[in-house]
Design a protein around this motif. Structure first.
Motif, PDB file in Angstrom:
ATOM      1  N   ILE A  31     132.033  40.683  80.544  1.00 18.74           N
ATOM      2  CA  ILE A  31     131.314  41.827  81.391  1.00 18.74           C
ATOM      3  C   ILE A  31     129.466  41.832  80.691  1.00 18.74           C
ATOM      4  N   TYR A  32     128.824  41.847  81.550  1.00 18.61           N
ATOM      5  CA  TYR A  32     127.506  41.937  80.904  1.00 18.61           C
ATOM      6  C   TYR A  32     126.783  43.517  81.482  1.00 18.61           C
ATOM      7  N   VAL A  33     126.500  44.382  80.622  1.00 16.10           N
ATOM      8  CA  VAL A  33     126.127  45.589  80.833  1.00 16.10           C
ATOM      9  C   VAL A  33     124.551  45.729  80.791  1.00 16.10           C
ATOM     10  N   LEU A  34     123.738  46.127  81.778  1.00 22.12           N
ATOM     11  CA  LEU A  34     122.371  46.062  81.970  1.00 22.12           C
ATOM     12  C   LEU A  34     122.071  47.417  82.497  1.00 22.12           C
ATOM     13  N   ASP A  35     120.847  47.779  81.896  1.00 19.73           N
ATOM     14  CA  ASP A  35     120.174  49.194  82.322  1.00 19.73           C
ATOM     15  C   ASP A  35     119.588  48.983  83.664  1.00 19.73           C
ATOM     16  N   GLN A  36     118.952  50.083  84.204  1.00 22.45           N
ATOM     17  CA  GLN A  36     118.230  50.112  85.378  1.00 22.45           C
ATOM     18  C   GLN A  36     116.945  49.079  85.381  1.00 22.45           C
ATOM     19  N   ASN A  37     116.320  48.877  84.031  1.00 17.42           N
ATOM     20  CA  ASN A  37     115.224  47.886  83.940  1.00 17.42           C
ATOM     21  C   ASN A  37     115.935  46.600  83.725  1.00 17.42           C
ATOM     22  N   ASN A  38     117.028  46.079  83.869  1.00 17.04           N
ATOM     23  CA  ASN A  38     117.655  45.155  83.738  1.00 17.04           C
ATOM     24  C   ASN A  38     117.615  44.331  82.196  1.00 17.04           C
ATOM     25  N   SER A  39     117.503  45.342  81.300  1.00 21.04           N
ATOM     26  CA  SER A  39     117.717  45.008  79.979  1.00 21.04           C
ATOM     27  C   SER A  39     119.132  45.116  79.335  1.00 21.04           C
ATOM     28  N   ARG A  40     119.479  44.197  78.704  1.00 22.15           N
ATOM     29  CA  ARG A  40     120.809  44.404  78.047  1.00 22.15           C
ATOM     30  C   ARG A  40     121.178  45.396  77.395  1.00 22.15           C
ATOM     31  N   VAL A  41     122.438  46.221  77.473  1.00 26.11           N
ATOM     32  CA  VAL A  41     122.554  47.249  76.630  1.00 26.11           C
ATOM     33  C   VAL A  41     123.501  46.971  75.745  1.00 26.11           C
ATOM     34  N   ALA A  42     123.275  46.972  74.361  1.00 26.07           N
ATOM     35  CA  ALA A  42     124.101  47.005  73.215  1.00 26.07           C
ATOM     36  C   ALA A  42     124.820  48.353  72.863  1.00 26.07           C
ATOM     37  N   GLY A  43     126.222  48.078  72.456  1.00 23.52           N
ATOM     38  CA  GLY A  43     126.827  49.451  71.988  1.00 23.52           C
ATOM     39  C   GLY A  43     127.493  50.040  73.336  1.00 23.52           C
ATOM     40  N   ALA A  44     127.389  49.441  74.385  1.00 24.41           N
ATOM     41  CA  ALA A  44     128.221  50.197  75.346  1.00 24.41           C
ATOM     42  C   ALA A  44     129.509  49.928  75.429  1.00 24.41           C
ATOM     43  N   THR A  45     130.716  51.246  75.950  1.00 26.51           N
ATOM     44  CA  THR A  45     131.888  51.006  75.902  1.00 26.51           C
ATOM     45  C   THR A  45     132.125  50.386  77.283  1.00 26.51           C
ATOM     46  N   VAL A  46     133.013  49.222  77.293  1.00 27.89           N
ATOM     47  CA  VAL A  46     133.421  48.623  78.721  1.00 27.89           C
ATOM     48  C   VAL A  46     134.952  48.655  78.552  1.00 27.89           C
ATOM     49  N   GLU A  47     135.511  49.168  79.830  1.00 34.62           N
ATOM     50  CA  GLU A  47     136.975  49.412  79.942  1.00 34.62           C
ATOM     51  C   GLU A  47     137.388  48.483  81.298  1.00 34.62           C
ATOM     52  N   PRO A  65     144.876  49.791  80.098  1.00 35.71           N
ATOM     53  CA  PRO A  65     143.152  49.574  80.131  1.00 35.71           C
ATOM     54  C   PRO A  65     143.152  48.956  78.567  1.00 35.71           C
ATOM     55  N   LYS A  66     141.995  47.840  78.726  1.00 33.60           N
ATOM     56  CA  LYS A  66     141.736  47.234  77.429  1.00 33.60           C
ATOM     57  C   LYS A  66     140.093  47.805  77.315  1.00 33.60           C
ATOM     58  N   THR A  67     139.576  48.064  75.993  1.00 33.67           N
ATOM     59  CA  THR A  67     138.387  48.354  75.865  1.00 33.67           C
ATOM     60  C   THR A  67     137.683  47.574  74.676  1.00 33.67           C
ATOM     61  N   ALA A  68     136.402  47.344  75.053  1.00 36.06           N
ATOM     62  CA  ALA A  68     135.584  46.655  74.118  1.00 36.06           C
ATOM     63  C   ALA A  68     134.208  47.306  74.102  1.00 36.06           C
ATOM     64  N   THR A  69     133.419  46.874  73.328  1.00 36.29           N
ATOM     65  CA  THR A  69     132.046  47.370  73.115  1.00 36.29           C
ATOM     66  C   THR A  69     131.184  46.365  73.183  1.00 36.29           C
ATOM     67  N   THR A  70     130.101  46.404  74.049  1.00 34.29           N
ATOM     68  CA  THR A  70     128.933  45.191  74.057  1.00 34.29           C
ATOM     69  C   THR A  70     128.253  44.802  72.611  1.00 34.29           C
ATOM     70  N   ASN A  71     128.187  43.648  72.627  1.00 33.43           N
ATOM     71  CA  ASN A  71     127.271  43.097  71.368  1.00 33.43           C
ATOM     72  C   ASN A  71     125.859  43.353  71.684  1.00 33.43           C
ATOM     73  N   GLU A  72     125.187  42.699  70.671  1.00 31.72           N
ATOM     74  CA  GLU A  72     123.602  42.564  70.770  1.00 31.72           C
ATOM     75  C   GLU A  72     123.037  41.972  72.164  1.00 31.72           C
ATOM     76  N   GLN A  73     123.763  41.325  72.692  1.00 35.51           N
ATOM     77  CA  GLN A  73     123.419  40.722  74.194  1.00 35.51           C
ATOM     78  C   GLN A  73     123.841  41.294  75.415  1.00 35.51           C
ATOM     79  N   GLY A  74     124.408  42.513  74.953  1.00 30.95           N
ATOM     80  CA  GLY A  74     125.061  43.264  76.244  1.00 30.95           C
ATOM     81  C   GLY A  74     126.279  42.758  76.863  1.00 30.95           C
ATOM     82  N   GLU A  75     127.095  41.895  76.079  1.00 29.21           N
ATOM     83  CA  GLU A  75     128.265  41.382  76.460  1.00 29.21           C
ATOM     84  C   GLU A  75     129.569  41.842  75.747  1.00 29.21           C
TER      85      GLU A  75
END
Length: 123
Positions: A31-47, A65-75
């Motif tokens: 899962i790749y997490v991006l903000d509204q500016n299409n920048s990758r988001v590090a430290g987001a919680t993904v479930e 549910p499985k949970t992980a935190t995005t890395n520096e690349q927003g993954e």
């Protein structure tokens, strides 16, 4: 005649044993997490929360549910090798919930056995 039958049986056994030695490939959800500016988001919680489908009946662990935190690349990466076994076919569908601070994003990902499935969520 007898040696021909033995040879045929030996070849058949060899073919069967070769086919059974196939190595199981990884079943991964990224899962790749991006903000509204299409920048990758590090430290987001993904479930990821599973929804059982035609190929996944009886796997109650898909719903947990499985949970992980995005890395520096927003993954965020999830490994589902424990769910899929060799010879099994099927697909799992997961709801995605990503959050950081007050920002939340949702999505859906279809994970297929022995493949790397990818999805992007915006928060």
């Amino acid at each position: 005649m007898l040696s021909r039958s033995i040879l045929t049986l030996a070849i058949g056994a060899a073919i069967i044993s070769i086919g059974s030695c196939r190595k199981k490939e990884d079943t991964i959800a990224k899962i790749y997490v991006l903000d509204q500016n299409n920048s990758r988001v590090a430290g987001a919680t993904v479930e990821l929360i599973g929804e059982e489908t035609g190929g996944s009946e009886g796997h109650g662990s898909l719903r947990a549910p499985k949970t992980a935190t995005t890395n520096e690349q927003g993954e965020a990466t999830f490994n589902y090798n424990d769910i899929y076994q060799l010879g099994q076919c099927g697909v799992a569908v997961f709801k995605i919930k990503a959050s950081l601070g007050g920002a939340v994003g949702n999505g859906i990902i279809k994970v297929e056995q022995e493949e790397t499935s990818e999805e992007t969520v915006f928060i």
